[in-house]
Motif scaffolding. Sequence first.
Motif, PDB file in Angstrom:
ATOM      1  N   LEU A 143       7.676  15.828 -13.942  1.00 19.91           N
ATOM      2  CA  LEU A 143       8.657  16.896 -13.527  1.00 19.91           C
ATOM      3  C   LEU A 143       7.876  17.744 -12.641  1.00 19.91           C
ATOM      4  O   LEU A 143       8.343  18.999 -12.835  1.00 19.91           O
ATOM      5  CB  LEU A 143       9.388  17.312 -14.667  1.00 19.91           C
ATOM      6  N   ALA A 144       6.880  17.440 -11.770  1.00 18.57           N
ATOM      7  CA  ALA A 144       6.336  18.224 -10.681  1.00 18.57           C
ATOM      8  C   ALA A 144       7.295  18.918  -9.668  1.00 18.57           C
ATOM      9  O   ALA A 144       8.234  18.047  -9.294  1.00 18.57           O
ATOM     10  CB  ALA A 144       5.068  17.886 -10.366  1.00 18.57           C
ATOM     11  N   ASN A 145       7.084  19.864  -8.999  1.00 18.18           N
ATOM     12  CA  ASN A 145       7.585  20.214  -7.856  1.00 18.18           C
ATOM     13  C   ASN A 145       7.771  19.296  -6.884  1.00 18.18           C
ATOM     14  O   ASN A 145       6.427  18.662  -6.471  1.00 18.18           O
ATOM     15  CB  ASN A 145       7.266  21.474  -7.355  1.00 18.18           C
ATOM     16  N   GLN A 146       8.912  18.593  -6.179  1.00 19.72           N
ATOM     17  CA  GLN A 146       8.853  17.597  -5.291  1.00 19.72           C
ATOM     18  C   GLN A 146       8.297  17.951  -4.100  1.00 19.72           C
ATOM     19  O   GLN A 146       7.554  17.232  -3.398  1.00 19.72           O
ATOM     20  CB  GLN A 146      10.186  17.146  -5.153  1.00 19.72           C
ATOM     21  N   VAL A 147       8.410  19.189  -3.602  1.00 19.30           N
ATOM     22  CA  VAL A 147       7.811  19.654  -2.268  1.00 19.30           C
ATOM     23  C   VAL A 147       6.398  19.792  -2.297  1.00 19.30           C
ATOM     24  O   VAL A 147       5.591  19.197  -1.629  1.00 19.30           O
ATOM     25  CB  VAL A 147       8.371  21.173  -1.855  1.00 19.30           C
ATOM     26  N   ALA A 148       5.868  20.412  -3.366  1.00 18.30           N
ATOM     27  CA  ALA A 148       4.540  20.560  -3.424  1.00 18.30           C
ATOM     28  C   ALA A 148       3.677  18.884  -3.668  1.00 18.30           C
ATOM     29  O   ALA A 148       2.576  18.745  -3.096  1.00 18.30           O
ATOM     30  CB  ALA A 148       4.144  21.313  -4.744  1.00 18.30           C
ATOM     31  N   SER A 149       4.659  18.196  -4.502  1.00 22.15           N
ATOM     32  CA  SER A 149       3.904  16.830  -4.604  1.00 22.15           C
ATOM     33  C   SER A 149       3.863  15.873  -3.347  1.00 22.15           C
ATOM     34  O   SER A 149       3.086  15.126  -3.153  1.00 22.15           O
ATOM     35  CB  SER A 149       4.651  16.157  -5.676  1.00 22.15           C
ATOM     36  N   GLY A 150       5.046  16.238  -2.447  1.00 16.30           N
ATOM     37  CA  GLY A 150       4.937  15.361  -1.451  1.00 16.30           C
ATOM     38  C   GLY A 150       3.862  15.905  -0.337  1.00 16.30           C
ATOM     39  O   GLY A 150       3.193  14.986   0.467  1.00 16.30           O
ATOM     40  N   GLY A 152       0.881  -1.223  -0.113  1.00 12.46           N
ATOM     41  CA  GLY A 152      -0.022   0.034   0.156  1.00 12.46           C
ATOM     42  C   GLY A 152       0.940   1.350  -0.174  1.00 12.46           C
ATOM     43  O   GLY A 152       0.558   2.037  -0.825  1.00 12.46           O
ATOM     44  N   GLY A 153       1.602   1.481   0.992  1.00 11.52           N
ATOM     45  CA  GLY A 153       2.858   2.347   1.006  1.00 11.52           C
ATOM     46  C   GLY A 153       3.443   2.589  -0.417  1.00 11.52           C
ATOM     47  O   GLY A 153       3.627   3.773  -1.068  1.00 11.52           O
ATOM     48  N   ALA A 154       3.768   1.645  -1.030  1.00 12.61           N
ATOM     49  CA  ALA A 154       4.769   1.711  -2.379  1.00 12.61           C
ATOM     50  C   ALA A 154       3.646   2.039  -3.427  1.00 12.61           C
ATOM     51  O   ALA A 154       4.034   2.692  -4.314  1.00 12.61           O
ATOM     52  CB  ALA A 154       5.214   0.236  -2.636  1.00 12.61           C
ATOM     53  N   VAL A 155       2.498   1.417  -3.308  1.00  8.21           N
ATOM     54  CA  VAL A 155       1.442   1.951  -4.538  1.00  8.21           C
ATOM     55  C   VAL A 155       1.363   3.467  -4.144  1.00  8.21           C
ATOM     56  O   VAL A 155       1.235   4.130  -5.465  1.00  8.21           O
ATOM     57  CB  VAL A 155       0.358   1.126  -4.488  1.00  8.21           C
ATOM     58  N   LEU A 156       0.976   3.988  -3.397  1.00 10.43           N
ATOM     59  CA  LEU A 156       0.856   5.399  -2.993  1.00 10.43           C
ATOM     60  C   LEU A 156       2.014   6.267  -3.523  1.00 10.43           C
ATOM     61  O   LEU A 156       1.862   7.340  -4.160  1.00 10.43           O
ATOM     62  CB  LEU A 156       0.514   5.575  -1.441  1.00 10.43           C
ATOM     63  N   SER A 157       3.298   5.825  -3.198  1.00 13.55           N
ATOM     64  CA  SER A 157       4.489   6.204  -3.654  1.00 13.55           C
ATOM     65  C   SER A 157       4.480   6.549  -5.327  1.00 13.55           C
ATOM     66  O   SER A 157       5.298   7.132  -5.591  1.00 13.55           O
ATOM     67  CB  SER A 157       5.663   5.804  -3.034  1.00 13.55           C
ATOM     68  N   LEU A 158       3.786   5.445  -5.727  1.00 16.68           N
ATOM     69  CA  LEU A 158       3.839   5.586  -7.388  1.00 16.68           C
ATOM     70  C   LEU A 158       3.067   6.824  -7.790  1.00 16.68           C
ATOM     71  O   LEU A 158       3.706   7.371  -8.927  1.00 16.68           O
ATOM     72  CB  LEU A 158       2.922   4.381  -7.882  1.00 16.68           C
ATOM     73  N   LEU A 159       2.312   7.292  -7.039  1.00 10.93           N
ATOM     74  CA  LEU A 159       1.663   8.772  -7.493  1.00 10.93           C
ATOM     75  C   LEU A 159       2.838   9.712  -7.501  1.00 10.93           C
ATOM     76  O   LEU A 159       2.841  10.740  -8.268  1.00 10.93           O
ATOM     77  CB  LEU A 159       0.587   9.118  -6.495  1.00 10.93           C
ATOM     78  N   PHE A 160       3.570   9.623  -6.304  1.00  7.22           N
ATOM     79  CA  PHE A 160       4.607  10.557  -6.178  1.00  7.22           C
ATOM     80  C   PHE A 160       5.545  10.572  -7.313  1.00  7.22           C
ATOM     81  O   PHE A 160       6.074  11.654  -8.041  1.00  7.22           O
ATOM     82  CB  PHE A 160       5.519  10.484  -5.005  1.00  7.22           C
ATOM     83  N   VAL A 161       5.673   9.196  -7.696  1.00 10.15           N
ATOM     84  CA  VAL A 161       6.913   9.005  -8.982  1.00 10.15           C
ATOM     85  C   VAL A 161       6.550   9.520 -10.159  1.00 10.15           C
ATOM     86  O   VAL A 161       6.947  10.190 -10.840  1.00 10.15           O
ATOM     87  CB  VAL A 161       6.887   7.450  -9.016  1.00 10.15           C
ATOM     88  N   ILE A 162       4.878   9.366 -10.459  1.00  7.86           N
ATOM     89  CA  ILE A 162       4.184   9.940 -11.809  1.00  7.86           C
ATOM     90  C   ILE A 162       4.537  11.462 -11.696  1.00  7.86           C
ATOM     91  O   ILE A 162       4.813  11.944 -12.832  1.00  7.86           O
ATOM     92  CB  ILE A 162       3.033   9.312 -11.949  1.00  7.86           C
ATOM     93  N   LEU A 163       4.125  12.104 -10.461  1.00  8.42           N
ATOM     94  CA  LEU A 163       4.190  13.454 -10.578  1.00  8.42           C
ATOM     95  C   LEU A 163       5.725  13.970 -10.706  1.00  8.42           C
ATOM     96  O   LEU A 163       5.776  14.918 -11.562  1.00  8.42           O
ATOM     97  CB  LEU A 163       3.631  13.979  -9.287  1.00  8.42           C
ATOM     98  N   THR A 164       6.683  13.349 -10.017  1.00  9.39           N
ATOM     99  CA  THR A 164       7.899  14.181 -10.001  1.00  9.39           C
ATOM    100  C   THR A 164       9.070  13.589 -10.833  1.00  9.39           C
ATOM    101  O   THR A 164       9.861  14.528 -11.316  1.00  9.39           O
ATOM    102  CB  THR A 164       8.507  13.976  -8.468  1.00  9.39           C
ATOM    103  N   GLN A 165       8.889  12.254 -11.449  1.00  3.94           N
ATOM    104  CA  GLN A 165       9.647  11.755 -12.258  1.00  3.94           C
ATOM    105  C   GLN A 165       9.441  11.750 -13.740  1.00  3.94           C
ATOM    106  O   GLN A 165      10.290  11.603 -14.515  1.00  3.94           O
ATOM    107  CB  GLN A 165       9.986  10.265 -11.835  1.00  3.94           C
ATOM    108  N   TYR A 166       8.274  11.768 -13.887  1.00  3.39           N
ATOM    109  CA  TYR A 166       7.479  11.890 -15.219  1.00  3.39           C
ATOM    110  C   TYR A 166       6.950  13.251 -15.786  1.00  3.39           C
ATOM    111  O   TYR A 166       7.198  13.659 -16.917  1.00  3.39           O
ATOM    112  CB  TYR A 166       6.733  10.647 -15.499  1.00  3.39           C
TER     113      TYR A 166
END
Length: 306
Positions: free
Chosen positions: A89-96, A73-87
């Motif tokens: 290229l959204a701001n990491q602070v705002a995405s977190g 569950g934690g890893a799946v939710l972190s995928l949302l952060f992956v999509i936003l920040t690594q693909y």
Amino acid sequence: MDLSSINPVLLVASLMVAATPILLAAIGELVVEKAGVLNLGVEGMMIVGAICGFAISVESGSPLFGFVAAAIGGAVLSLLFVILTQYALANQVASGLALTLFGLGLSALLGQSYVGVKPPATPRLDLPVLSDLPVVGPILFSHDPVLYFGIALTAAVWAVLRFTRAGLILRAVGESHDAAHALGYKVVRIRVMAILFGGACAGLGGAYISLIRVPQWTEGMTAGVGWIALALVVFASWKPWRALLGAYLFGGVTVMQLNLQAAGVAIPVEYLAMSPYLITIVVLVILSADKSRSPAALGRIFHASN
């Protein structure tokens, strides 16, 4: 006031339990930041892990399945952060921050039917002879397997970062993603793997709270533990063993203030409640006085076209 009611053996044993969810989340975030990514969504991933682990544990009757589900569950939710920040290229602070808010809302929705439900007990790993030793037995050899896993994970992360090629590559990506990319390393892939690892660790930490430390489900029950884990990584100078010491310090002060309240110490309860946070910050600021700097590329966006 009766300080004699405080059992020092139980106090030390309890602080190890209180420290474990912080340690798991902090070690995961340490690896993420070593890769040059700043994920402020630890709290959100922890609370999602807490409800995923709790729900699956209750439905299956197996705490083991619950912890596995929490990591997923934690890893799946972190995928949302992956999509936003690594693909994207959204701001990491705002995405977190968005991830934390999303996780808190999602967990509240998923956990509505589990309020007041008691999860199956997680067995302790009692070691023959060793568990029966006076003083040492209850402190070191009578805990649940996840507590020992947290310590072993800390040692493993330290060894990987310090002695292996994989650790060297991870640190290289965190120091200069452009240089690592020029050498042929897949920067995005490495960071995605680090983020997923951090999410899984945060999920485990959340499940430890809902299944072992406070075996029940309550909305928002992580109560800022994810933010403490984030602070520990910084103040521990991105070193696993310092993160371990910081987690145990926070756990110890937390347990002590609860015992002092029970003993009737004449200190306002508000001051006792804030003491774990205050003392942890002060001590870890002192520990970080060696001026160890953060990974140079921390929080910077990597453009694959560079």
